[in-house]
Each structure stands twice: as structure tokens, then as C-alpha cells.
Design an enzyme around this catalytic site. Structure first.
Site, PDB file in Angstrom:
ATOM      1  N   ASP A 181       0.851  -1.178   0.000  1.00 14.76           N
ATOM      2  CA  ASP A 181       0.000   0.000   0.000  1.00 14.76           C
ATOM      3  C   ASP A 181       0.892   1.234   0.000  1.00 14.76           C
ATOM      4  O   ASP A 181       1.953   1.234   0.627  1.00 14.76           O
ATOM      5  CB  ASP A 181      -0.928   0.021   1.220  1.00 14.76           C
ATOM      6  N   THR A 182       0.456   2.261  -0.705  1.00 15.38           N
ATOM      7  CA  THR A 182       1.229   3.493  -0.817  1.00 15.38           C
ATOM      8  C   THR A 182       0.374   4.671  -0.392  1.00 15.38           C
ATOM      9  O   THR A 182      -0.795   4.765  -0.793  1.00 15.38           O
ATOM     10  CB  THR A 182       1.715   3.704  -2.267  1.00 15.38           C
TER      11      THR A 182
END
Length: 189
Positions: free
Chosen positions: A70-71
Site C-alpha cells: 500500500d502506498t
């Protein structure tokens, strides 16, 4: 027994990055609703979101190694998500114009109920951006599915003055560290 690597993400960028290194993998997208703990720091948030996705997919693939990622984009300790409207994208890019912000990518591996997480942080500085440039960029449609309302690997590259850290982490997966961590985790390809 050789394990299969499963990417628990529908991100075309993460898929392209793994393919770039000729790593064999399959994709099984997590279907959970992501839950953000409001008491977590941004680094804890990205690692936890990556873990949630990986654990979800691993529940159906117990013998394999599941990779979740996840970013998030952080500006002034505030997590900037994907814009819901063009106006929100314009506001985000206006706020980031001429400023430095952080991009954090959390990564999680799950195999045989063991979980390993880490994150990478990259500092990104934008050039001062004229309002007409922002509107033109938003009209391209590129910002609409990107955390922080831009994609460094596309048209958004023109906004970036400099980065300090891992470029690939900004794209969506810190490749070099991910490979090294996977090897330490026991994955052989």
C-alpha cells in the site's frame, strides 16, 4: 516445495514492477474493505494496510507467499489519499506545488500464518506549478486513481523537482528491498 508468490493487489504498476524483474507470480486481488486505525502513524498505516490485504488473500492460499502493498502520500503529517473529484485533485496539487512531501509504501509478506512487514519512505519535492498546468494535468485523468493526485511514472513526472529515496517506492513497490526481504523470507525464484 517451491512456493508461489501471489500479489494481493490489482495495481498495474506493482504488477509491471514485478514483471520487470522476471519474478514469477500470480495476482489475487484482496476484496477486504481497508480499515485505517486513526491512532497509527503514516508508516504504521501503510504497513497495516499492506498486512490486511496480504492476510486476506493468504487465507485462501496457505502454502504460498502472499505479497501485499500500500502506498500513501503524506504532507504535514496528513495522509493524502486518492482524489474523489477533479476539484479535490486540483486542491491537493495546489497544496503540494513547490513543496516537499513524503511517499510511504508499506509491504507485507504472509506465508504459513507468519507475517513480515516493512516500509520505505521517499521524499518528493515538486516544482512550483502554475494553476493552468494543474488543471491541464487533472483533465488528463491521470491523477484520479493515484494517492496524492499524481503518478511519478507518467505525466506527473513533469511536476517533480527531485526525490530522495527509492523511486520505485513512489511508483508503488520498493523493488530492491522487496526482493532482498523476499529472499530472507525464504522465497526462491
Amino acid at each position: 516445495m517451491k512456493q508461489t508468490l501471489i500479489l494481493a493487489s490489482g495495481s498495474p504498476r506493482r504488477k509491471e514492477l514485478l514483471q520487470q524483474l522476471h519474478i514469477p507470480f500470480t495476482v489475487h486481488v484482496s476484496t477486504i474493505e481497508e480499515i485505517v486505525n486513526p491512532s497509527y502513524t503514516p508508516s504504521e498505516v501503510v504497513m497495516d494496510l499492506a498486512r490486511q490485504k496480504a492476510v486476506d488473500v493468504a487465507s485462501h492460499h496457505k502454502e504460498d507467499i502472499v505479497l501485499g502493498a500500500d502506498t500513501v502520500v503524506v504532507y504535514g503529517n496528513r495522509i493524502l489519499g486518492k482524489p474523489k473529484t477533479k476539484q479535490e485533485a486540483i486542491e491537493t496539487l495546489t497544496m503540494l506545488s513547490g513543496q516537499k512531501h513524503q511517499v510511504l509504501t508499506g509491504v507485507a509478506f504472509v506465508s504459513n500464518a507468519k507475517v513480515h512487514t516493512f516500509y520505505e519512505q521517499t521524499d518528493v519535492e515538486f516544482w512550483p506549478i502554475e494553476q493552468d498546468e494543474i488543471v491541464q494535468y487533472v483533465e488528463s485523468g491521470e491523477p484520479m486513481d493515484k494517492a496524492g493526485s499524481y503518478g511519478i511514472q507518467g505525466l506527473g513526472a513533469a511536476l517533480v523537482k527531485k526525490i530522495e529515496g527509492d523511486y520505485f517506492s513512489v511508483v508503488g513497490l520498493p523493488l530492491s528491498r522487496t526482493i532482498r526481504e523476499l529472499k530472507q523470507y525464504g522465497f526462491v525464484y
